[in-house]
Each structure stands twice: as C-alpha cells, then as structure tokens.
Motif scaffolding. Structure first.
Motif, short mmCIF file in Angstrom:
data_model
loop_
_atom_site.label_atom_id
_atom_site.label_comp_id
_atom_site.label_asym_id
_atom_site.label_seq_id
_atom_site.Cartn_x
_atom_site.Cartn_y
_atom_site.Cartn_z
N ARG B 359 0.82 -1.22 0.00
CA ARG B 359 0.00 0.00 0.00
C ARG B 359 0.85 1.26 0.00
O ARG B 359 0.39 2.32 -0.39
N THR B 360 2.08 1.14 0.48
CA THR B 360 2.92 2.35 0.58
C THR B 360 3.78 2.54 -0.65
O THR B 360 4.68 3.37 -0.65
N THR B 362 3.09 3.76 -3.53
CA THR B 362 2.85 4.99 -4.29
C THR B 362 2.42 6.10 -3.35
O THR B 362 1.92 5.86 -2.26
N VAL B 363 2.66 7.31 -3.80
CA VAL B 363 2.30 8.50 -3.03
C VAL B 363 1.64 9.48 -3.99
O VAL B 363 2.09 9.63 -5.12
N GLU B 364 0.58 10.11 -3.54
CA GLU B 364 -0.04 11.16 -4.35
C GLU B 364 0.60 12.49 -4.00
O GLU B 364 0.58 12.90 -2.84
N ALA B 399 -0.49 7.48 6.04
CA ALA B 399 -0.97 8.17 4.85
C ALA B 399 -2.47 8.46 4.95
O ALA B 399 -2.92 9.51 4.50
N ASP B 400 -3.21 7.54 5.55
CA ASP B 400 -4.65 7.77 5.64
C ASP B 400 -4.93 9.02 6.45
O ASP B 400 -5.74 9.85 6.07
N ALA B 403 -4.06 12.11 4.61
CA ALA B 403 -5.04 12.40 3.58
C ALA B 403 -6.35 12.88 4.21
O ALA B 403 -7.02 13.77 3.70
N GLY B 406 -6.67 16.52 4.92
CA GLY B 406 -6.61 17.47 3.81
C GLY B 406 -7.96 17.69 3.20
O GLY B 406 -8.94 17.03 3.54
N ALA B 408 -10.71 17.87 -0.05
CA ALA B 408 -11.16 16.79 -0.92
C ALA B 408 -10.31 16.69 -2.17
O ALA B 408 -9.56 17.59 -2.52
N ALA B 409 -10.48 15.56 -2.83
CA ALA B 409 -9.62 15.26 -3.96
C ALA B 409 -9.94 16.13 -5.17
O ALA B 409 -9.12 16.24 -6.07
N ARG B 418 -0.55 17.41 0.08
CA ARG B 418 0.14 16.52 -0.85
C ARG B 418 1.61 16.91 -0.88
O ARG B 418 1.93 18.09 -0.99
N ASP B 438 13.04 9.96 -5.18
CA ASP B 438 12.33 9.02 -4.33
C ASP B 438 11.52 8.01 -5.14
O ASP B 438 11.11 6.99 -4.62
N LEU B 460 7.05 5.03 -5.68
CA LEU B 460 8.30 5.09 -4.91
C LEU B 460 9.23 3.96 -5.35
O LEU B 460 8.78 2.89 -5.76
N ARG B 466 10.74 6.85 2.54
CA ARG B 466 9.95 7.89 3.19
C ARG B 466 10.38 9.24 2.63
O ARG B 466 11.56 9.57 2.70
#
Lengths: 678, 678
Positions: B359-360, B362-364, B399-400, B403, B406, B408-409, B418, B438, B460, B466
């Motif tokens: 789950r980690t 990728t990063v937005e 990450a949750d 997010a 923050g 909304a998307a 982000r 990274d 990543l 990180r």
C-alpha cells in the motif's frame, strides 16, 4: 501482598508508555555485509570514501586534448595536433597528451594524463599519415591506418566533455545520514562507493519466556486429556518482535517449576535487551516474577487501566554483568497479549531499532454498528474491518488514493470509502479472534458509546494486515469452503444460518449463507444455491442399527447436536416436530427423551468426530462428512443452501466476483461432495 | 541485424507488461517451519487438524455434574450429589462422574467423564462428611477434609459453563485460506492448531547476471586507472528482488568473455525462475544475449517506447531439463535499471510470490514546478518528494491520516497536504540520483507539460522510502553535514550557494545554505550563521612557497578550482578582482594566467584531494579541510555561511527543529572545525 496493593491503584496507559519509554532497549550498533543490509538502519553517517567515477572520464567519443591547445580554433582556421595514441573504455591509458598532441578516446574511457578536455569527433578531421590517401573525417574506427594528425574545428574549455572524478559523488562528501533506512536505492549508492560492511543500528534482542505446565510447543505431541494446549503467545509475539525490527529468542517453557522459571528469567535478562513473559494465569507464576524483579531489578509499574491488559507488569531485571534488561509482562490470552504488545511494546522495539512506525499500521474506518461502552478505563476493542471501497488497499490501490477519492475529512461519518469497523467479541480467550479481528480501536474511558458511522482509527495487528474485501457469514458448509478458496482475501464467519441472516439484515456483512428454511425477510439477492443431504451420522457399519430419528427418542443412544441457529439443527428440529405430529406427542417431550439433544458442537464436522471417537452413538451431520470421515449415514432429508447477498452490496466488485464464481460453476463447486447437488 | 529492425518498432509499455505477465515465474510451493513462516503466503487452505481447545473445558470454578441430575433443583429444594473427586487445570481427571455424583473442578480443568455441565461454586453448599462439623459453603479449597456430598441450589442444562472441545475452532473447520499472508496473528492461529510445517508459495528465484569488464563487486579492489567502477545494479536489483518477495542469486561477472557470458546465462536459466541482466552498454554483449535467446529460447519483445528503458528485452530461455526460464534485460544506468525493475519486473515477482502491491508503494503528490515534456513516448521521470504536511508519514502519522486531514480530492492542485514533487534531472548515469529521487512519475506520451500544482502519482522506488521532511540546498560545508546528522530524515543537495539561493527563490526547498556574499533578494529568514576561513590549499610544508593569489597568476602552478556558483568560488573571484584592481589589470587577463582556474571539482574536499594526490600545486579550499587532510593552508579570508529559510516555511515543524538546533548550538556545531567561528 505487593500486587494486590498496586492493583488497586491502576496506572494510566500514558504512564505505562512512559515507563516502557524509560527502559533502554537499544543494542550496540553492528556491522553487516552490504548484501544483508536491506531494511536495516544506518548507525552513523556514511561519507564517500572514493570519488565516483574514480577517474576523469570521457563523456563523448572524440579526442582528448589540452584545452589551451585548441584556443582560437574555428571552422575557418582549424588547429592541428599530433595524434599520440588511443584509449578505450575499460583500459588504462598508455599515452600521455603532451602540448601539441591529442589522443583518441571513446565514451567512458579514462582521460589520459595531460589532457583536460574532449573534442567530439564530429568537430574534427583526420589528417592522413604521410603517404596515405587524404581522408574524410570522423569515425576514427581504429581499424584503418592511424592518421598522424587531427584537425580541430572548434576550441574547448578545460573540463569540456569530461566527467571529472567525483562529479557523481566526491570522496569526502556526505553520502547517507545516520538513521537512514536502507532500501534498494541506498544499497545501490553504497555499492557505488564500494562499501562492503555497513554500520547499522543493532536489532534489540527480545527474550520470550512462557510459563504454564499446560503449554506445548507447536509440533510437539499434545495430550488434551491432561488439559494441554499449544503455546500460541510465544510464536505470535516472536513474529511480532521480528516485524518490529527485533530479534526474538524463545526460551524453553518454564512450566510451573519456580526455580526453573527464575533461572530462565535471569538467563533471558543476561542475554537480551528486553524480556517478555506472556502471562501464566496462575497467580503463583506472577509471584515468582515479582520475587525475581524485587530481588534483582526494579518494578516500575504493575497494573494498567486498560482492557485488556490490566495485569501488565513493567520493570527492569539486573544482569550478572552489572547491566540491566527491560522486562514487560503481557496478558495470557492471545488477543490480549498481541494487543498489549502492539500498543505498548512494539513501538519501543521499533524505536530501539531506529525504525519508524509503518505507514500502514493504522487505518481510518467508520463504525458499522453502534457500540455501547462505559467501563471507566481505556478499552482496546478488537475489531474486524471490511473495505467496501472496491479496489481499496486489498487490490493494490494505496491508502492515499483511496482517501483521495473520498469526500473531505470533515464529513467522514458517511464517508463510503472508509472501511467498516465492527467489534469482534468472541472473548479474548479465543485464538480465532486473532484472525477474525484485524486490529484494535482505542476507546477512551469517558466514551459512553460509539455511534454507527462514527470515524475511528484502527491500529492493525500488523502493518501487513489487509482488511478483507468480502465479509460472509452463516452456515458451515464444505462447498462454501471451496468457494472461499477461489476468492481473493475473503473473511467468513461460520456463525450459523440464523445468526448469519440476522447479521445480513443488520447491514455489516456482504453475504450470508443460509441452509434450510428461513423465516426472516431481508432485502437480499440469492447469488447461487445448491442442495445437501443431511441426517444422522453413526459409526461405520451402523452397529446400533439406527434407522431414523425415532431410534434416538426411543432407545438409550448418546446423541450429539449442532447449535440452534444452524441450518442442520433447524432441519432436525423440524423433523422432530414432524415426528411429534405423527405420534401426537409434544415436541418438547420427544426432545427430552433424546440424550444429548442439547449438547451442541460448533463446527459441522464436530458431531461426526464425536461419533468417530466413540463418545456418541449418533450425531447430526451431512452425508458428505460421514462418507469422507468413514462413518455410516442415515439420511433424513435434503436441505437447500443459498448464498444471499445484501441488496446494496450486489454491485460491489468482490460480491460480483463471488456471483461470477457461482454463475460459472456450482456444479464444479459441489463435484465429488457426497450428497450434494447443484 | 535483428535488434535494429525491432528497435525501429518500439513496443507500447502495455505490451511489455503483457509480455512479462505471459512469463511463468511461479516456483513450486514449499513447506517452511512455522517459525520462518512470517511474511510468507499460504499455498493452500489450512483446515484445523485438531479441536481447540482439545478437551471439554470447565469455564468456571465449581462442580462437574451430569446436568440431568440437577433438573428440578432450586434454592428451596436443593439436590444433593455425592462428591466423587476433584480435577484441577493441567491434570488428567482421575474421577468419573457417575449418575448421582459430582466432581470439583477449577477453571480450565478437563471435564471428567460422565459430566456434561458445571455448576458454579456460588450456587452450591458443602455437606460435611459424617462426623465433621456442619460447614458453610463454597471455597472448596481442597485443603480441609473433603465433604461427602454437595448440595446444588440450581439446575443446569447440558453444556452450561463448559467450553466444548472445538468451541474455539473445531477439527475440520476452515482455518486460513490459500493466498493468506502470514502475519503474527496467523502464526498464532497456526500455533494453536499445532502446525509445525506450513505450506507456502515458493519465492521466485531471480538470477542476476551482470556484464562488463569494468565492473567490480563492492568490497573488491577497484583500479580507477583502468576505468573500473563498482557494480551498482547487481546489488540494487538483488535488494529489490528480496523486497518484492523473490530470492536473488548473484552470478559472477561475465566480463566481456562472450563464451563465459553465454555459459552463465544458460546456468542462470537452469537454476532460476527469472534471469535479469543489467545492460552492458556494449552492443556486443546485447548480441550474445540475442544469440542465446534465439538459439535456445524465445524473444518476445525488444525495445519499449519508454524513457528510460527503451532497449528493454523480454524473452524466455530454454532450460537443459526441458523447462524454461523468463528473461528480462534491464538498462545499464542505475536509476534506469531500478525504474524499469520497479515498473515492470517487481510486480511480476510479487504476483509470482502471491504478494500484493504494498500500500505504501505509491504517493499522491503535486508538482512543485512546471515541467515541459514532449518526447512522444512514456516518460518515467525520476522525482524527489518533499512532505510539507508536518507530521506526515515521516513521523509516524500514516498516509490515511495525512489524507484525511486534507481537503477533498477535487481540489488537489492546491492541496497543501500533498507532498511536493520535483524532477531530479542529474542524468540517469549518476548513482546519486538513486538517493536524490524518491520514485518516478509516469508522464504520458501526449502530455506536453505538467503544471506547477498539478496532482501526480509517484511510484516510490521502494515501499520503505519515506519522503524527506526537510529539503535543503546550497553550499557544501562540513558544519552543515554535522547539522544534517542531527535532523530526522533531511535531504540536502550540495548544488552550491548561487544555485541553492535560486532554488530557494523558486519555492521548492525549505532552506538554502549560502556562503559568501549574495546578490539576490529572496523573502527569507536567516536561521543561523557562522564564519569559515578559506584560502589556498597546498601540499604539506608548502613546497612551492605559495604566499597568495599572486603566485597563481605569476608562476607556473597547477591550480584546481570549485565551480562558479559555490561560495568558495565567489569569494575567490572577488579576490581575483581585488588583485586586478591593485594591478590595474583586467580580471580576465589574470584568470587567463592561472592554469586550471576553469577546472572545477564538485565537492569541497575535491580540490584538496587533488593537491594531496600530487595532481595540482594548489586548490581553493577551507582551512578545515586542509588541516584535516594534512595539507598546508594559505589563508585568503573569512566567509560568512548563512542558513536561510524560505519565509513561508519557517513555521514548519522540520524547519523549526533545524532552527532549534542552530539556536542551541552553533558553537557546538563548529567546535573543532579549524578556521570556523560561531
């Protein structure tokens, strides 16, 4: 006694955290080969010991020159230099570029002494050796005669088309800082620097001592007649220690021999940074630990206002060498032990190992149901998760994405992308809770209830735990087991048909498997169904000559049943009612006359196994089980098994996959299962 | 030639993915001891082989009875039963409960034969043995005389206060499904079932073959004069293979001996599920691979429309035993090799190992700058990340949570939570790009530019990467290196003072370290400053008797400089200008007369090392470096070094930590650094 006094005065969880934080678990740094360094943490800064590249490197094909010699050269007025030799990549130069000379070089070649720049071949012309044909330019392929002189149609500055030694990273430059986690890319940089041994933070050594005569290591023989059970906590906690970056050491069982337990505790303290014992339920084992800590150590804290985990012990044990080891006593029930380990101990191990809390260790969810709570101390509530956001974490989409798709955080109560969270309340003694719960929600002492839809943070039991994509509940059935094997990451709770159907109505699960007749009216869709033959399972050869239900009523046979709420029991109850009608008798009277009608076993195979073991003369069961386990079978009927999905979940990806499996192949699913028909 | 033809017809990246997906990398399942099973993936369903608990277990302290014997008992009319004996936890019962009798039991005890329920001690009274004093109730502590009879003031049903064998999990029940990742809790359940050997998916064996005479394994001696460099790709990719769930096997270097390379490729194919070669830049090495694949294998694809990685090769290699191994040829540059591995190969290894994408992984993020792009093929752009959301992933918040805090998307372009994403364009040949980037952003062929603020998905390089919490740029300085060691997860790019200050103005970094005078006007805050003494570094004993800058101009000395844009160079340029003024000469003329003024080296120590190596008579440098490395030093002045933070970043947690370090101790920071003053 000491513990009684301290128990009355439970410490706050924060005090427990501080007590553990005050313990020194950090081992000495160590040095590991580069090939074993992935995942470790740098103990100190690594500076480049060499230049990379280690030599001035031609970065074009062409000629190495002294830049000054080309000054003033242009297309109209080229400068000619004598060709002194050539250097190719991977060779040591055998030529020196003296004033007035040049050397042919290819990309990657070591720059010859004297040269400080490269002129690309396209800006040069060969001047043929005396007596040769006058030639074109370029190529310099080295296969023909070497020209004497080269004409340069451009000037270059020192350094042009040369990658200087150290231009990538120079000797003395800071390469990686202390505390850096070594992932493949850092391994790559260390390789470039030729580092073979890497200074890394040590992994804290964690000794695990378990107590209790009844505990047997997995793989050893178990004697249930003596009340023996397998040791769950040692292996679970050892895996948790490894996951948190520590090195677990399992000590042999101390049993209830107190001298031996004391010896083991002292040995573990001498050898480890931290000693964990997972609580014997016997008060006298706690007494031994007390005595050891009081004689040679410090008791920091006993009893924490947290459920579970109230009897947690935190202290220090002196070592023979004058140092000391940290000590934490965990509760005895597996889910409690893992919960306390995960909440209080794992963070301390990670800290000592220099590792951060994994980003995937928590999940933001929302309560699927209302949960009352008023216990006056922190509750670490075991919960299960169901990720309704199709394509959520479980199929590769990361948490950021899942969150980014959802609405903003200020309206999270109805955020459909937060996984559903439901309490798992099987009692902490159940080892199956370990896999039916995904983590814990910390509920404050002053919280009276959690509302359905309320956002909660779930601390997963492991950063590798993935919430299931599908939650099924209901009847225990071998065809369902096969079906589950074909799905990705499902969870199925065999709670019986009645309870399953109730839960489907209450809105948490996606599907319920219901066997036999149902009374309830739920808004659902049948995704697939099949029939299975049920009846009485009796020993091979049917030695008592059982022919039907009437034999159980009329004869002195030991029967074993399934719980009310299962489909098998429901059909059996109906058959008893029919028999009562036939005889114009009261149903309750017939039941009263069946020895063991109220003795119910949890799994569908269990009554059959009782019969096999000679502990019952007959049990309710399936023809499938009877035949598979080698028993005889007295059929009482067929019963329909239906896979029912909640109407509002039918469009979910995971439910659609389940439906597709059923559409494609119920015949395949039940093939070879005796008494089953599609 | 084949490759030329195929190169013209580059495959789409999707076709490369499909080609790799068509390869079978899956090894046979294997069996591992439970203690080694964490992190592995179940190859098949595990059903419970035993009941847990394995015996009917008293769940209260009290008396085991035949339930029927208590029917009708109540407070007014108790039933008396004869006491036949006692069973305690961890003992085999030595008593049988016949009709009319009962046995004392404690919690956890094995239920004695004949008994089917427990009556809790509180609802009973002891009836004293004949001749004893009439007694109260309860306790049943077993220390006194055993009473003859027990009076029961309640009736119980069969099963009451008994945890039946298998009530936790019953023999035959489905315990864990195929594909389950084994985390500590699953290890716990398997322990409870006594499983010692666990059937798990095999780890794909991945052979890594590297080619090229110039490559040397880390730890071996390097001869830069022959153009040798350390092999970066083998170790990097091996670490990536392990991370993806495979088992890497490093084959010895094939060098450029083609017969040997062919032999190694065949050996690797025989022994591995997948063979990777990381590209030799030599076309002839590619020819050998071609020949081996064409003679004994299948070439599926050569050349992919992706930057980097265009020359990727995908095929199959026949094995001596008639089977086949998959083959993928990776690019040669380290960042390119890791990018192609991570994008195309690692997912296939994970799939074969049965592991999900972490789950980690990728990063937005959002672009920090505008990036033009129009290359007509997929670009996998290396990028760095800067997590401005204080308390983001790097300090334990997942990450949750980040997010969830923050907006909304649908308004992500200005989503301050982000992380910032900026291109790292050092050229893929640089190994330092490995740690300055990274991960990669995939830019579609038809994208013309990415706007500043545009949301992008960063893959990543490792799920363990990180993003740094602080990005610093600017001058290379030993005090800065010390400062960085005190911060958690910083990144510092030693791009020189001028470029650093420019970048600070453009808004990406948090801080710039600027040495010497600055012209620019940036909205910034000085967090701390110190002075350092700079000058000319000459060999120990100053054999040429250098006294100052004039010697470089007037004598035939080989000098080595730092790049324009560094603070050292800026101060040196100013000193040359002063000398020109003194002499009423043109600055350019003086510079012209200094041999090597234009020869610039990247790191602050590099000129000093050149002098040490005897390759220069003098270099610009710091007293600190000269003294540390044992050179003589000719001072030219002091220069101010300032740590400057962007005004809008001053309140960030990471910047505040940096400021706190500087507030507390510049004196400490520069202590022992020769020529430094706070």
């Amino acid at each position: 006694m000491t513990e009684r006094k301290e128990f009355r005065d439970l410490a706050e969880p924060e005090a427990a955290r501080e007590a553990i934080a005050s313990l020194d678990l950090s081992p000495e740094p160590e040095s590991v080969p580069l090939t074993d360094a992935r995942g470790r943490v740098l103990a100190e800064r690594v500076d480049a010991g060499i230049d990379v590249p280690g030599f001035d490197r031609a970065s074009m094909d062409g000629y190495a020159v002294r830049a000054r010699d080309t000054f003033g050269a242009d297309e109209a007025d080229p400068v000619e230099l004598e060709l002194a030799g050539a250097v190719h990549a991977g060779e040591a130069p055998e030529v020196t570029v003296d004033p007035g000379t040049c050397a042919e070089v290819s990309t990657g070649a070591v720059m010859p002494d004297g040269a400080d720049a490269v002129v690309m071949v396209e800006r040069t012309d060969e001047r043929p050796a005396e007596g040769s044909e006058p030639g074109g330019n370029a190529g310099g392929d080295g296969t023909g005669d070497r020209p004497d002189r080269i004409a340069f149609r451009t000037s270059v500055a020192p350094g042009d088309h040369v990658m200087a030694a150290g231009a990538d990273i120079a000797a003395g430059a800071r390469a990686l800082g202390p505390g850096t986690r070594l992932t493949p890319r850092e391994i790559g940089l260390l390789s470039a620097l030729g580092v073979e041994e890497v200074p890394v933070r040590g992994r804290p050594t964690v000794g695990i001592v378990s107590t209790g005569d009844e505990l047997v290591r997995p793989g050893d023989d178990l004697d249930p007649s003596r009340g023996e059970i397998y040791d769950v906590n040692s292996t679970t906690i050892a895996a948790g220690v490894t996951e948190a970056g520590g090195e677990p050491v399992l000590y042999p069982h101390a049993g209830d021999d107190y001298a031996e337990m004391e010896r083991l505790l002292r040995e573990a303290a001498d050898e480890c940074d931290l000693v964990l014992s997972s609580g014997s339920t016997s008060a006298s084992a706690v007494d031994v630990i007390y005595r050891v800590i009081e004689e040679r150590g410090d008791l920091l804290l006993h009893g924490v206002a947290v459920k579970p985990g109230k009897p947690m012990l935190i202290g220090r044990l002196d070592r023979a060498d004058g140092g000391e080891s940290a000590y934490v006593g965990l509760p005895g029930y597996p889910v409690s032990a893992l919960t306390i380990f995960r909440t209080f101990v794992a963070p301390a191990i990670r800290e000592a190992a220099g590792l951060p809390e994994p980003r995937t260790a928590t999940v933001e969810g929302r309560m699927a149901v209302r949960e009352r709570y008023a216990e006056g101390r922190l509750r670490l509530m075991p919960v299960g998760l169901l990720d309704l956001g199709d394509g959520g974490a479980a199929d590769g989409r990361n948490a950021d994405e899942a969150a980014a798709d959802g609405p903003a955080a200020d309206g999270p109560a109805d955020d459909p992308d937060r996984p559903l969270v439901y309490p798992v309340d099987k009692g902490s003694g159940a080892t199956t809770s370990l896999v039916e719960a995904d983590g814990v929600v910390a509920v404050d002492p002053d919280t009276e209830y959690l509302e359905a839809g309320e956002p909660v943070t779930v601390r997963l039991f492991s950063p590798d735990v993935r919430p299931p994509t599908l939650l099924g509940v209901g009847e225990d059935d071998p065809a369902v087991n096969r079906l589950l094997d074909r799905l990705a990451n499902p969870r199925y709770l065999p709670v019986g048909s009645r309870e399953g159907y109730r839960r489907l109505r209450d809105g948490v699960p996606d599907v319920a498997v219901v066997a036999g007749p149902t009374d309830r009216d739920v808004d659902d869709a049948v995704l697939g169904e099949w029939d299975r033959e049920w009846g009485l399972v009796v020993p091979a050869g049917n030695p008592e000559g059982v022919e039907g239900l009437a034999d159980l009523v009329d004869r002195d046979l030991r029967f074993v049943n399934r719980p009310t709420g299962t489909g098998l029991r429901r059909s059996l109850d109906d058959a008893v009612a029919d028999l009562a009608d036939e005889r114009s008798a009261a149903r309750a009277d017939l039941i009263e006359r069946i020895d063991g009608y109220g003795l119910t076993l949890r799994a569908f195979e269990s009554p059959v196994r009782r019969v096999l073991a000679g502990d019952a003369d007959a049990g309710v069961g399936l023809r499938e089980t009877a035949e598979r386990l080698g028993c005889a079978f007295v059929p009482l009927g067929d019963q329909r098994v239906a896979v029912r999905a909640a109407a509002d979940r039918v469009d979910r990806e995971a439910v659609a996959s389940l439906a597709a499996e059923l559409d494609d192949g119920i015949a395949d699913l039940v093939r070879g299962l005796a008494g089953y028909s599609a």
